[in-house]
Every structure is written in structure tokens, then in C-alpha cells.
Design a protein around this motif. Structure first.
Motif, PDB file in Angstrom:
ATOM      1  N   TYR A 166       0.833  -1.209   0.000  1.00 38.22           N
ATOM      2  CA  TYR A 166       0.000   0.000   0.000  1.00 38.22           C
ATOM      3  C   TYR A 166       0.870   1.263   0.000  1.00 38.22           C
ATOM      4  CZ  TYR A 166      -3.654   3.308   1.476  1.00 38.22           C
ATOM      5  OH  TYR A 166      -4.517   4.366   1.546  1.00 38.22           O
ATOM      6  N   LEU A 167       1.942   1.222   0.773  1.00 37.78           N
ATOM      7  CA  LEU A 167       2.844   2.382   0.873  1.00 37.78           C
ATOM      8  C   LEU A 167       3.903   2.381  -0.218  1.00 37.78           C
ATOM      9  CD1 LEU A 167       3.358   2.641   4.748  1.00 37.78           C
ATOM     10  CD2 LEU A 167       1.835   4.013   3.296  1.00 37.78           C
ATOM     11  N   GLY A 168       3.930   1.308  -1.004  1.00 39.00           N
ATOM     12  CA  GLY A 168       4.919   1.252  -2.103  1.00 39.00           C
ATOM     13  C   GLY A 168       6.349   1.267  -1.587  1.00 39.00           C
ATOM     14  N   ILE A 169       6.564   0.570  -0.477  1.00 35.23           N
ATOM     15  CA  ILE A 169       7.909   0.566   0.123  1.00 35.23           C
ATOM     16  C   ILE A 169       8.818  -0.384  -0.657  1.00 35.23           C
ATOM     17  CG2 ILE A 169       9.202  -0.116   2.197  1.00 35.23           C
ATOM     18  CD1 ILE A 169       6.836   0.901   3.851  1.00 35.23           C
ATOM     19  N   LYS A 170      10.054   0.036  -0.882  1.00 30.53           N
ATOM     20  CA  LYS A 170      11.020  -0.740  -1.672  1.00 30.53           C
ATOM     21  C   LYS A 170      11.489  -1.942  -0.868  1.00 30.53           C
ATOM     22  CE  LYS A 170      13.680  -1.054  -5.382  1.00 30.53           C
ATOM     23  NZ  LYS A 170      13.020  -1.439  -6.657  1.00 30.53           N
ATOM     24  N   ILE A 171      11.286  -3.141  -1.409  1.00 33.83           N
ATOM     25  CA  ILE A 171      11.775  -4.310  -0.673  1.00 33.83           C
ATOM     26  C   ILE A 171      12.587  -5.241  -1.561  1.00 33.83           C
ATOM     27  CG2 ILE A 171       9.733  -4.253   0.819  1.00 33.83           C
ATOM     28  CD1 ILE A 171       8.783  -6.822  -0.455  1.00 33.83           C
ATOM     29  N   PHE A 172      13.633  -5.826  -0.960  1.00 34.09           N
ATOM     30  CA  PHE A 172      14.379  -6.907  -1.614  1.00 34.09           C
ATOM     31  C   PHE A 172      14.232  -8.119  -0.697  1.00 34.09           C
ATOM     32  CE2 PHE A 172      16.215  -4.615  -5.065  1.00 34.09           C
ATOM     33  CZ  PHE A 172      16.392  -3.313  -4.616  1.00 34.09           C
ATOM     34  N   SER A 173      13.278  -9.000  -1.059  1.00 37.61           N
ATOM     35  CA  SER A 173      13.087 -10.223  -0.274  1.00 37.61           C
ATOM     36  C   SER A 173      14.231 -11.182  -0.603  1.00 37.61           C
ATOM     37  CB  SER A 173      11.765 -10.872  -0.667  1.00 37.61           C
ATOM     38  OG  SER A 173      11.882 -11.376  -2.001  1.00 37.61           O
ATOM     39  N   MET A 174      14.221 -12.326   0.056  1.00 39.21           N
ATOM     40  CA  MET A 174      15.264 -13.306  -0.262  1.00 39.21           C
ATOM     41  C   MET A 174      15.112 -13.825  -1.682  1.00 39.21           C
ATOM     42  SD  MET A 174      17.385 -13.305   2.117  1.00 39.21           S
ATOM     43  CE  MET A 174      18.402 -14.606   1.423  1.00 39.21           C
ATOM     44  N   THR A 175      13.889 -13.754  -2.241  1.00 44.97           N
ATOM     45  CA  THR A 175      13.699 -14.116  -3.660  1.00 44.97           C
ATOM     46  C   THR A 175      14.481 -13.143  -4.544  1.00 44.97           C
ATOM     47  OG1 THR A 175      11.482 -14.945  -3.190  1.00 44.97           O
ATOM     48  CG2 THR A 175      11.996 -14.462  -5.497  1.00 44.97           C
ATOM     49  N   ASP A 176      14.394 -11.860  -4.185  1.00 45.35           N
ATOM     50  CA  ASP A 176      15.115 -10.853  -4.970  1.00 45.35           C
ATOM     51  C   ASP A 176      16.626 -11.022  -4.814  1.00 45.35           C
ATOM     52  OD1 ASP A 176      12.714  -9.467  -5.819  1.00 45.35           O
ATOM     53  OD2 ASP A 176      12.546  -8.784  -3.740  1.00 45.35           O
ATOM     54  N   VAL A 177      17.051 -11.376  -3.609  1.00 40.17           N
ATOM     55  CA  VAL A 177      18.482 -11.612  -3.391  1.00 40.17           C
ATOM     56  C   VAL A 177      18.942 -12.773  -4.269  1.00 40.17           C
ATOM     57  CG1 VAL A 177      20.230 -12.325  -1.696  1.00 40.17           C
ATOM     58  CG2 VAL A 177      18.471 -10.674  -1.029  1.00 40.17           C
ATOM     59  N   ASP A 178      18.095 -13.823  -4.338  1.00 36.82           N
ATOM     60  CA  ASP A 178      18.438 -14.977  -5.194  1.00 36.82           C
ATOM     61  C   ASP A 178      18.421 -14.581  -6.668  1.00 36.82           C
ATOM     62  OD1 ASP A 178      18.777 -16.689  -3.057  1.00 36.82           O
ATOM     63  OD2 ASP A 178      16.702 -17.357  -3.068  1.00 36.82           O
ATOM     64  N   ARG A 179      17.414 -13.818  -7.059  1.00 38.13           N
ATOM     65  CA  ARG A 179      17.252 -13.483  -8.489  1.00 38.13           C
ATOM     66  C   ARG A 179      18.352 -12.527  -8.965  1.00 38.13           C
ATOM     67  NH1 ARG A 179      12.706 -10.570  -8.293  1.00 38.13           N
ATOM     68  NH2 ARG A 179      11.347 -12.380  -8.545  1.00 38.13           N
ATOM     69  N   THR A 218      19.474 -16.220  18.269  1.00 44.39           N
ATOM     70  CA  THR A 218      18.546 -15.110  18.050  1.00 44.39           C
ATOM     71  C   THR A 218      17.114 -15.599  18.273  1.00 44.39           C
ATOM     72  OG1 THR A 218      18.023 -13.264  16.537  1.00 44.39           O
ATOM     73  CG2 THR A 218      18.240 -15.452  15.554  1.00 44.39           C
ATOM     74  N   GLY A 219      16.210 -14.667  18.548  1.00 46.61           N
ATOM     75  CA  GLY A 219      14.893 -15.044  19.030  1.00 46.61           C
ATOM     76  C   GLY A 219      13.890 -15.508  17.994  1.00 46.61           C
ATOM     77  N   THR A 220      14.001 -15.014  16.754  1.00 49.02           N
ATOM     78  CA  THR A 220      13.015 -15.415  15.736  1.00 49.02           C
ATOM     79  C   THR A 220      13.751 -15.886  14.482  1.00 49.02           C
ATOM     80  OG1 THR A 220      12.890 -13.068  15.205  1.00 49.02           O
ATOM     81  CG2 THR A 220      11.054 -14.004  16.453  1.00 49.02           C
ATOM     82  N   PRO A 221      14.470 -17.016  14.583  1.00 50.89           N
ATOM     83  CA  PRO A 221      15.241 -17.506  13.432  1.00 50.89           C
ATOM     84  C   PRO A 221      14.321 -17.973  12.307  1.00 50.89           C
ATOM     85  CG  PRO A 221      15.257 -19.147  15.185  1.00 50.89           C
ATOM     86  CD  PRO A 221      14.595 -17.916  15.752  1.00 50.89           C
ATOM     87  N   VAL A 222      14.740 -17.729  11.055  1.00 51.97           N
ATOM     88  CA  VAL A 222      13.990 -18.178   9.871  1.00 51.97           C
ATOM     89  C   VAL A 222      14.988 -18.742   8.871  1.00 51.97           C
ATOM     90  CG1 VAL A 222      12.342 -17.548   8.068  1.00 51.97           C
ATOM     91  CG2 VAL A 222      12.372 -16.268  10.228  1.00 51.97           C
ATOM     92  N   ILE A 223      14.786 -19.996   8.446  1.00 49.35           N
ATOM     93  CA  ILE A 223      15.767 -20.610   7.524  1.00 49.35           C
ATOM     94  C   ILE A 223      15.772 -19.857   6.185  1.00 49.35           C
ATOM     95  CG2 ILE A 223      15.579 -22.911   8.560  1.00 49.35           C
ATOM     96  CD1 ILE A 223      13.876 -23.728   6.128  1.00 49.35           C
ATOM     97  N   GLY A 224      16.814 -20.109   5.393  1.00 53.17           N
ATOM     98  CA  GLY A 224      16.901 -19.518   4.061  1.00 53.17           C
ATOM     99  C   GLY A 224      17.322 -18.062   4.100  1.00 53.17           C
ATOM    100  N   GLY A 225      18.190 -17.728   5.058  1.00 53.48           N
ATOM    101  CA  GLY A 225      18.631 -16.343   5.233  1.00 53.48           C
ATOM    102  C   GLY A 225      19.883 -16.004   4.454  1.00 53.48           C
ATOM    103  N   LEU A 226      20.376 -14.796   4.691  1.00 55.72           N
ATOM    104  CA  LEU A 226      21.584 -14.307   4.026  1.00 55.72           C
ATOM    105  C   LEU A 226      22.779 -15.138   4.472  1.00 55.72           C
ATOM    106  CD1 LEU A 226      21.014 -10.457   4.599  1.00 55.72           C
ATOM    107  CD2 LEU A 226      20.826 -11.636   2.392  1.00 55.72           C
ATOM    108  N   SER A 227      23.677 -15.378   3.535  1.00 55.54           N
ATOM    109  CA  SER A 227      24.930 -16.052   3.891  1.00 55.54           C
ATOM    110  C   SER A 227      25.814 -15.047   4.625  1.00 55.54           C
ATOM    111  CB  SER A 227      25.642 -16.507   2.612  1.00 55.54           C
ATOM    112  OG  SER A 227      26.046 -15.361   1.856  1.00 55.54           O
ATOM    113  N   TYR A 228      26.866 -15.563   5.240  1.00 57.01           N
ATOM    114  CA  TYR A 228      27.835 -14.667   5.900  1.00 57.01           C
ATOM    115  C   TYR A 228      28.352 -13.670   4.870  1.00 57.01           C
ATOM    116  CZ  TYR A 228      32.213 -13.078   8.021  1.00 57.01           C
ATOM    117  OH  TYR A 228      33.235 -12.293   8.514  1.00 57.01           O
TER     118      TYR A 228
END
Ligand SMILES: N[C@@H](CC/C=C/[B-](O)(O)O)C(=O)O
Ligand SMILES: [Mn+2]
Ligand SMILES: [Mn+2]
Ligand SMILES: [Mn+2]
Length: 293
Positions: A166-179, A218-228
Motif C-alpha cells: 500500500y505504501l509502495g515501500i522498496k523491498i528486496f526479499s530473499m527471492t530478490d536476493v536470489d534473483r 537469536t529469538g526469531t530464526p527463519v531458515i533460508g537467510g543471508l549467507s555470511y
């Protein structure tokens, strides 16, 4: 680089005890010495002291509202002071609700700032859209997302996704990082925030943006994150803009590590991210007056 460090040992933005130990765990991994060894001038302002708040009952489901509000007032004052003292400010968390104060205090000094939010989560729930009432999932909703770019998203609530679109905020999800690859993501991030004029950058780095194999404590880990390497590349790229004005490193929780090694691994990565923000180069470096002995 001149660096002002403030520790914010605070955990009330979320329910898992231990994240208040983050600042000292990061310091113990050698942050100050390593910054000085790479030529930075460092002033450590120590840790804020957060008074206990009694009867901090939820307000429309939002938990610990008074404690979080008071803590962020202190953080805002400290960050503003550090900026006025002429440093690039490094706020060590503590949970991500502290970004409310960190960005607010930074904006008091540099109102034209832009925000780069590196995180598995968007942290833009409103009190009413939040599925948990934890304020560490809400900080961005209390800030006017003027110029913000997200990197690393992979666990976004429906309400948050609606708000982002709605706010048109710029995002780079992990899909975008992969792409795109992280280099293109950073190029497009800078194009987006510097499209009109060069602005001071507030980099808010949630350690859970990285893969849990890299930063498990960390408190809310999610797999498929950024590499080191991707995580470090982000810091190197922001550093070379010369516009980094404030940095948050949040959500290191030693109590959630399965071993001492996991604590050290997480803390060492947090330190390396800060070093990358302040000039460490993986290719190596040498002093200008270096002479082969
Ligand atoms: N979207 C969830 C998770 C929040 C995660 C917050 B963090 O990014 O600071 O870890 C919530 O609102 O409770
Ligand atoms: Mn976060
Ligand atoms: Mn997160
Ligand atoms: Mn987190």
C-alpha cells in the motif's frame, strides 16, 4: 571513521529473555579493540540502564508498551547526543523495538536520513495487525517510512505485506536476493535512496537477517537467510557510500544458543558486520606509511 557505541540491554519488545545480554556479548567478542585495530577512533558510551516498569499491562494487545516507550526515549536521547558529538552511532541491542528510539534520535539530528532495514522480518505491524503484540515486530509502523529499503525479507505477516504494498515501500526479499544477487540488490538499494540527493544512511541490522546456521543465537530464526558473505557485502557496500550515519545491531540472544560455540559464532558475526561498516576489507589493507621491513 569515528564510532560512538551505545549498549541498550533491553528485551521487553519480545518475550524471550536473554536478548538484553546482547550488548556485552558483542563487546566480549572484541568489538572495540577490533575497530581500533582497523584505524577507527572509538568512544564507548557504555550501556543504558532501563528502570523496571510495574503494572505494564498490554494496551489493545500491545505488550510492555510503557517499558518499550520509556526505553526508546532513553535510546533516542543517547543516539541524538552521540550524533551531536560527531560520531557515527552504533546501537547494540537488545531487541528490534529499540529502532524506534534509535531512528527517532538519529532523525532529530539528521531529519533527511534514509533507512536500510536488513531483516528476515518487516517489523511494520501496527498494534492492531500484530499477530503477537510484541513491539519488536512493530517499530517501522511508528516511524514515517520516508525513505526505507528492506533487504532479506522472508517471514512477513499479511498485514505487513498489505502495508508494504500500500505504501509502495522498496523491498528486496530473499527471492530478490536470489534473483539479482547481492551486488545488484545493493546497487538498486543505493539508486533508490540516493535517487534525488545523497542522504545520511541509518542501517538497522537485525542479526536474524542472516541464516540461522550463521547466527543461531537469536529469538526469531527463519531458515533460508543471508549467507555470511552476503551479510558482509551489505556492510562493505554501505561503507563505501561514505554516508553511513547510524547503525543498529539487534536481536543477539545468547540464551537461545545451543552451545557456547553458537554464542561465539553469533557474536563474532555481529562484530564482523560492524567492522565491515567501518572499513574492513576482505582483500586486506595496509597503512599509508607501510614499508616492507
Ligand atoms: N512478525 C512477527 C515477528 C516479529 C519479528 C521481529 B524481529 O524482526 O525484530 O525479530 C511479529 O510481529 O511478532
Ligand atoms: Mn527485526
Ligand atoms: Mn527479524
Ligand atoms: Mn529478531
Amino acid at each position: 571513521h569515528s564510532v560512538g557505541i551505545i549498549g541498550a540491554p533491553f528485551c521487553k519488545g519480545q518475550p524471550r529473555a536473554g536478548v538484553q545480554l546482547g550488548p556485552d556479548v558483542i563487546r566480549k567478542a572484541g568489538l572495540v579493540n577490533k575497530l581500533e585495530n582497523q584505524g577507527c577512533m572509538v568512544k564507548d558510551y557504555g550501556n543504558l540502564v532501563f528502570e523496571k516498569v510495574s503494572n505494564d499491562e498490554p494496551i489493545s494487545g500491545t505488550k510492555q508498551p510503557r517499558a518499550v516507550g520509556l526505553a526508546n526515549k532513553q535510546v533516542a536521547d543517547a543516539v541524538q547526543r552521540i550524533k551531536h558529538d560527531g560520531y557515527t552511532c552504533v546501537m547494540l541491542g537488545g531487541d528490534h523495538s529499540l529502532a524506534i528510539g534509535s531512528i527517532h534520535g538519529h532523525a532529530a539530528c539528521r531529519p533527511e536520513l534514509s533507512v536500510v532495514w536488513v531483516d528476515a522480518h518487516a517489523d511494520i505491524n501496527t498494534p492492531l495487525s500484530s499477530p503477537t503484540g510484541n513491539i519488536h515486530g512493530q517499530p517501522m509502523s511508528y516511524l514515517i517510512p520516508e525513505d526505507v529499503v528492506y533487504i532479506g525479507l522472508r517471514d512477513v505477516d499479511p498485514g505487513e505485506h498489505y502495508i508494504l504494498k500500500y505504501l509502495g515501500i522498496k523491498i528486496f526479499s530473499m527471492t530478490d536476493v536470489d534473483r539479482l544477487g547481492i551486488a545488484k540488490v545493493m546497487e538498486q538499494t543505493c539508486d533508490h535512496i540516493f535517487s534525488k540527493i545523497k542522504k545520511p544512511v541509518h542501517l538497522s541490522y537485525d542479526i536474524d537477517a542472516l541464516d540461522p546456521l550463521v547466527t543461531p543465537a537469536t529469538g526469531t530464526p527463519v531458515i533460508g537467510g543471508l549467507s555470511y558473505r552476503e551479510g558482509i557485502y551489505i556492510t562493505e557496500h554501505v561503507c563505501q557510500t561514505g554516508l553511513l550515519s547510524a547503525l543498529d545491531v539487534v536481536e543477539v540472544n545468547p540464551n537461545l544458543a545451543k552451545s557456547e560455540e553458537e554464542v561465539n559464532r553469533t557474536a563474532n558475526v555481529a562484530v564482523d558486520l560492524v567492522l565491515g561498516c567501518f572499513g574492513r576489507m576482505r582483500e586486506g589493507s595496509h597503512p599509508d606509511d607501510y614499508k616492507i621491513p
